[in-house]
Write an enzyme that holds these catalytic residues in place. Structure first.
Site, PDB file in Angstrom:
ATOM      1  N   LYS A 173       0.852  -1.198   0.000  1.00 43.27           N
ATOM      2  CA  LYS A 173       0.000   0.000   0.000  1.00 43.27           C
ATOM      3  C   LYS A 173       0.881   1.238   0.000  1.00 43.27           C
ATOM      4  O   LYS A 173       1.553   1.528   1.002  1.00 43.27           O
ATOM      5  CB  LYS A 173      -0.919   0.010   1.218  1.00 43.27           C
ATOM      6  CG  LYS A 173      -1.845   1.217   1.205  1.00 43.27           C
ATOM      7  CD  LYS A 173      -2.357   1.520   2.594  1.00 43.27           C
ATOM      8  CE  LYS A 173      -2.859   2.928   2.745  1.00 43.27           C
ATOM      9  NZ  LYS A 173      -1.966   3.990   2.286  1.00 43.27           N
ATOM     10  N   GLU A 248       8.592  -0.259  11.583  1.00 44.49           N
ATOM     11  CA  GLU A 248       9.671   0.734  11.505  1.00 44.49           C
ATOM     12  C   GLU A 248       9.021   2.086  11.745  1.00 44.49           C
ATOM     13  O   GLU A 248       8.297   2.585  10.883  1.00 44.49           O
ATOM     14  CB  GLU A 248      10.325   0.715  10.117  1.00 44.49           C
ATOM     15  CG  GLU A 248      11.091  -0.541   9.800  1.00 44.49           C
ATOM     16  CD  GLU A 248      12.306  -0.726  10.673  1.00 44.49           C
ATOM     17  OE1 GLU A 248      12.794   0.260  11.247  1.00 44.49           O
ATOM     18  OE2 GLU A 248      12.757  -1.878  10.797  1.00 44.49           O
ATOM     19  N   CYS A 282      13.061   9.437   9.183  1.00 43.44           N
ATOM     20  CA  CYS A 282      12.861   8.790  10.485  1.00 43.44           C
ATOM     21  C   CYS A 282      14.133   8.890  11.326  1.00 43.44           C
ATOM     22  O   CYS A 282      14.056   8.916  12.545  1.00 43.44           O
ATOM     23  CB  CYS A 282      12.450   7.350  10.289  1.00 43.44           C
ATOM     24  SG  CYS A 282      13.569   6.436   9.230  1.00 43.44           S
ATOM     25  N   GLU A 379       8.240  14.186  17.798  1.00 37.26           N
ATOM     26  CA  GLU A 379       8.841  14.154  16.461  1.00 37.26           C
ATOM     27  C   GLU A 379       8.206  15.244  15.584  1.00 37.26           C
ATOM     28  O   GLU A 379       6.991  15.325  15.478  1.00 37.26           O
ATOM     29  CB  GLU A 379       8.602  12.778  15.828  1.00 37.26           C
ATOM     30  CG  GLU A 379       9.354  12.577  14.538  1.00 37.26           C
ATOM     31  CD  GLU A 379       9.019  11.253  13.841  1.00 37.26           C
ATOM     32  OE1 GLU A 379       7.862  10.815  13.901  1.00 37.26           O
ATOM     33  OE2 GLU A 379       9.936  10.688  13.228  1.00 37.26           O
TER      34      GLU A 379
HETATM   35  P1  NAD Z   1       1.536   7.302   8.951  1.00 39.03           P
HETATM   36  O1  NAD Z   1       1.731   6.395  10.098  1.00 39.03           O
HETATM   37  O2  NAD Z   1       0.468   8.337   9.031  1.00 39.03           O
HETATM   38  O3  NAD Z   1       1.195   6.481   7.595  1.00 39.03           O
HETATM   39  C1  NAD Z   1       1.997   5.415   7.139  1.00 39.03           C
HETATM   40  C2  NAD Z   1       1.163   4.517   6.238  1.00 39.03           C
HETATM   41  O4  NAD Z   1       0.176   3.874   7.016  1.00 39.03           O
HETATM   42  C3  NAD Z   1       0.410   5.273   5.126  1.00 39.03           C
HETATM   43  O5  NAD Z   1       0.428   4.489   3.954  1.00 39.03           O
HETATM   44  C4  NAD Z   1      -0.997   5.351   5.686  1.00 39.03           C
HETATM   45  O6  NAD Z   1      -2.006   5.450   4.702  1.00 39.03           O
HETATM   46  C5  NAD Z   1      -1.109   4.014   6.399  1.00 39.03           C
HETATM   47  N1  NAD Z   1      -2.152   3.954   7.410  1.00 39.03           N
HETATM   48  C6  NAD Z   1      -2.756   4.967   8.069  1.00 39.03           C
HETATM   49  N2  NAD Z   1      -3.693   4.489   8.915  1.00 39.03           N
HETATM   50  C7  NAD Z   1      -3.659   3.142   8.794  1.00 39.03           C
HETATM   51  C8  NAD Z   1      -4.371   2.070   9.422  1.00 39.03           C
HETATM   52  N3  NAD Z   1      -5.322   2.286  10.319  1.00 39.03           N
HETATM   53  N4  NAD Z   1      -4.051   0.806   9.060  1.00 39.03           N
HETATM   54  C9  NAD Z   1      -3.083   0.568   8.156  1.00 39.03           C
HETATM   55  N5  NAD Z   1      -2.380   1.529   7.529  1.00 39.03           N
HETATM   56  C10 NAD Z   1      -2.670   2.801   7.845  1.00 39.03           C
HETATM   57  O7  NAD Z   1       2.945   7.903   8.688  1.00 39.03           O
HETATM   58  P2  NAD Z   1       3.268   9.219   7.894  1.00 39.03           P
HETATM   59  O8  NAD Z   1       2.774  10.347   8.712  1.00 39.03           O
HETATM   60  O9  NAD Z   1       2.827   9.054   6.486  1.00 39.03           O
HETATM   61  O10 NAD Z   1       4.886   9.156   7.929  1.00 39.03           O
HETATM   62  C11 NAD Z   1       5.639   9.705   8.927  1.00 39.03           C
HETATM   63  C12 NAD Z   1       6.038   8.694   9.969  1.00 39.03           C
HETATM   64  O11 NAD Z   1       6.742   7.592   9.408  1.00 39.03           O
HETATM   65  C13 NAD Z   1       7.002   9.324  10.959  1.00 39.03           C
HETATM   66  O12 NAD Z   1       6.689   8.980  12.286  1.00 39.03           O
HETATM   67  C14 NAD Z   1       8.354   8.738  10.561  1.00 39.03           C
HETATM   68  O13 NAD Z   1       9.327   8.770  11.533  1.00 39.03           O
HETATM   69  C15 NAD Z   1       7.953   7.366  10.148  1.00 39.03           C
HETATM   70  N6  NAD Z   1       8.996   6.742   9.306  1.00 39.03           N
HETATM   71  C16 NAD Z   1       9.756   5.712   9.812  1.00 39.03           C
HETATM   72  C17 NAD Z   1      10.778   5.144   9.054  1.00 39.03           C
HETATM   73  C18 NAD Z   1      11.619   3.986   9.566  1.00 39.03           C
HETATM   74  O14 NAD Z   1      12.214   3.282   8.762  1.00 39.03           O
HETATM   75  N7  NAD Z   1      11.737   3.760  10.862  1.00 39.03           N
HETATM   76  C19 NAD Z   1      11.026   5.632   7.784  1.00 39.03           C
HETATM   77  C20 NAD Z   1      10.265   6.682   7.313  1.00 39.03           C
HETATM   78  C21 NAD Z   1       9.246   7.215   8.086  1.00 39.03           C
END
Ligand code: NAD
Length: 487
Positions: A173, A248, A282, A379
């Protein structure tokens, strides 16, 4: 306006609904995207399960899987510039970063291509006569993968690569914020020749598409990258079918600078560590913990460098900081800076949205010495650095570990024994010493506590996409004695 489709069971489809994608550099709509809802998710998962057990993939040897992965890697390398431009357009991540990162994504696929036929089972020296016992490694099953907007091709490669090497099938996704590069990548999967249903790539909104995918009864493992709050939803949904998860998540990573460090070099690493990807990383080194005797000198170097950063169109090669990916993200960063300043944090530089179109925010440094600033705990996922100082090594370590996260960390010192003590003492999944932000397909990556669980990269990541089956074979031709006849 560009129009995208998603990829289910080897076909490119328009989806149940459509939504529009915004160019963060201008705030204008630039592309029309397919939106998957529950029935599309169901279709994609069913296709993945069919491919796993009934299709040609089930009979594909590990060596053939490796060859397909090599082909995919070559296609990614050949199309890196096009993919980079799409990612830059759809997410605002600067072209300088997307083009370098996507070229490197090809190496991740190569690494897992080479690994495909090295995932071995084992033979056990069992404690019984006339018995052979093996452990067979099988693909874990249908995997759901969810990624956030930043670095989608990279964050999906560290999941898709090992899962394909292990023989899994999957539904990926893409984030609803900037799905273009991943939807385009589906065309390369198709061209590489993976059988229909092995890799399905969709996009849609979290509560509808993501949640439907996470609680689908045929999904056995969820590989998620995103924020901790969303991860809680994912884990709750996984409980429905007892699917396993790898998470992650975010970070509030400490960047420790001792007085004996090469300050110029540390400053370059710090500026890249926090302002690269406009802070939407991240592993952003978002908490500078600097020895008090060099605090002023170090701050003046990074202030000068931050103020010299070229902010501009992400499509220009000269641009060093682009816009944030969404208006929501720009508002979040601005609100958290305001809250931090109200709590007593002092602005060293930046702190404002840029006037004009697009979701720009100035590279910002907040001096938080002596105050309890929310910027030290929460964050931003934006270009904001919070600074505190210390007198002793013990104090530096205490400050570094004063977080609920535990993803990455940096230590800058010339003192080898001190570096070793900190490597052991810091509670984070990655410790970089006199460097920052280095990654490789060979090196596992992942966090502690609120930063997640499970590791991506390296051999172990491929093994995580397998399950073991224990096989017992009796080698004697003698009949099995009747257990109810007393002897
Ligand atoms: P998010 O958690 O809002 O969304 C991530 C994904 O999850 C999106 O595709 C979103 O549509 C999906 N999603 C949302 N609600 C969901 C649900 N109920 N069930 C399943 N999927 C769902 O994250 P974001 O705001 O798009 O990205 C930022 C975050 O990602 C930050 O906290 C950042 O640190 C983290 N991040 C972590 C890493 C790592 O490798 N550790 C890398 C990049 C980003």
């Amino acid at each position: 306006m560009q129009r995208f489709q998603y990829y289910i069971d080897g076909e490119f489809l328009d989806g149940e609904a459509r939504f529009q994608s915004i160019d963060p550099a201008t705030g204008d709509v630039w592309a029309d995207m397919p939106e998957a809802r529950e029935s599309d998710v169901d279709r994609a998962v069913n296709a993945a399960e069919k491919a796993l057990y009934d299709g040609p993939w089930a009979k594909t040897t590990a060596t053939q899987r490796g060859k397909l992965l090599y082909k995919l890697a070559d296609l990614v390398a050949a199309n890196a510039q096009k993919l980079a431009e799409l990612e830059t357009r759809d997410t605002g991540k600067i072209i300088r970063e997307t083009s370098a990162q996507i070229a490197y994504v090809a190496d991740y696929y190569r690494y897992y291509a080479g690994l495909a036929d090295k995932i071995e089972g084992s033979y056990l020296p069992i404690d019984k006569p006339d018995m052979d016992v093996w452990l067979r490694r099988e693909p874990i099953g249908v995997v759901a993968m969810m990624v956030p907007w930043n670095s989608q091709l990279f964050l999906s490669a560290v999941k898709i690569g090992p899962a394909l090497a292990a023989g899994c099938t999957m539904v990926v996704k893409a984030s609803e914020d900037g799905p273009a590069p991943l939807l385009e990548f589906a065309r390369l999967v198709h061209e590489a020749g993976f059988p229909a249903g092995v890799v399905n790539i969709i996009t849609g909104f979290g509560p509808s598409c993501g949640a439907a995918l996470g609680r689908h009864p045929k999904v056995v493992h969820i590989a998620f990258t995103g924020g901790p709050e969303t991860a809680r939803h994912v884990v709750r949904n996984s409980a429905e079918n007892l699917a396993s998860t790898s998470l992650e998540l975010g970070g509030k990573s400490p960047f420790i600078v001792f007085a004996d460090a090469d300050l110029e070099s540390a400053a370059n690493a710090q500026v890249a560590g926090i302002f690269a990807a406009t802070g939407q990383s991240c592993v952003a080194g978002s908490r500078l913990i600097v020895e008090r005797s060099v605090k002023d000198a170090f701050l003046s170097i990074i202030k000068r460098k931050a103020e010299a950063i070229r902010i501009g169109s992400p499509l220009e090669m000269a641009t060093e900081v682009g816009p944030l990916a969404t208006k929501r993200q720009q508002d979040h960063v601005a609100a958290l800076v305001d809250k931090s300043v109200q709590s007593g944090a002092r602005l060293v530089t930046g702190g404002q949205k840029l006037d004009g179109d697009g979701y720009y925010f100035q590279p910002t440094i907040l001096d938080c010495d002596g105050v309890t600033s929310p910027s030290l705990a929460e964050e931003f996922f934006g270009p904001v650095l919070s600074v505190v100082s210390f007198e002793t090594e013990a104090e530096a370590l205490k400050l570094a570990n004063d977080t609920r996260y535990g993803l990455a960390s940096g230590v800058f010192t010339q003192n080898l024994t001190r570096a070793h003590r900190l490597m052991k003492g810091i509670r984070a999944g990655v410790v970089w010493v006199n460097t920052y932000r280095a990654v490789s397909p060979i090196a596992p990556f992942g966090g502690f506590r609120l930063s997640g669980q499970g590791r991506e990269g390296g051999l172990a990541a491929a093994l995580d996409y397998t399950r073991t089956k224990t096989i017992w074979l009796r080698t004697s031709d003698d009949p099995i004695p009747d257990p109810f006849v007393m002897r």
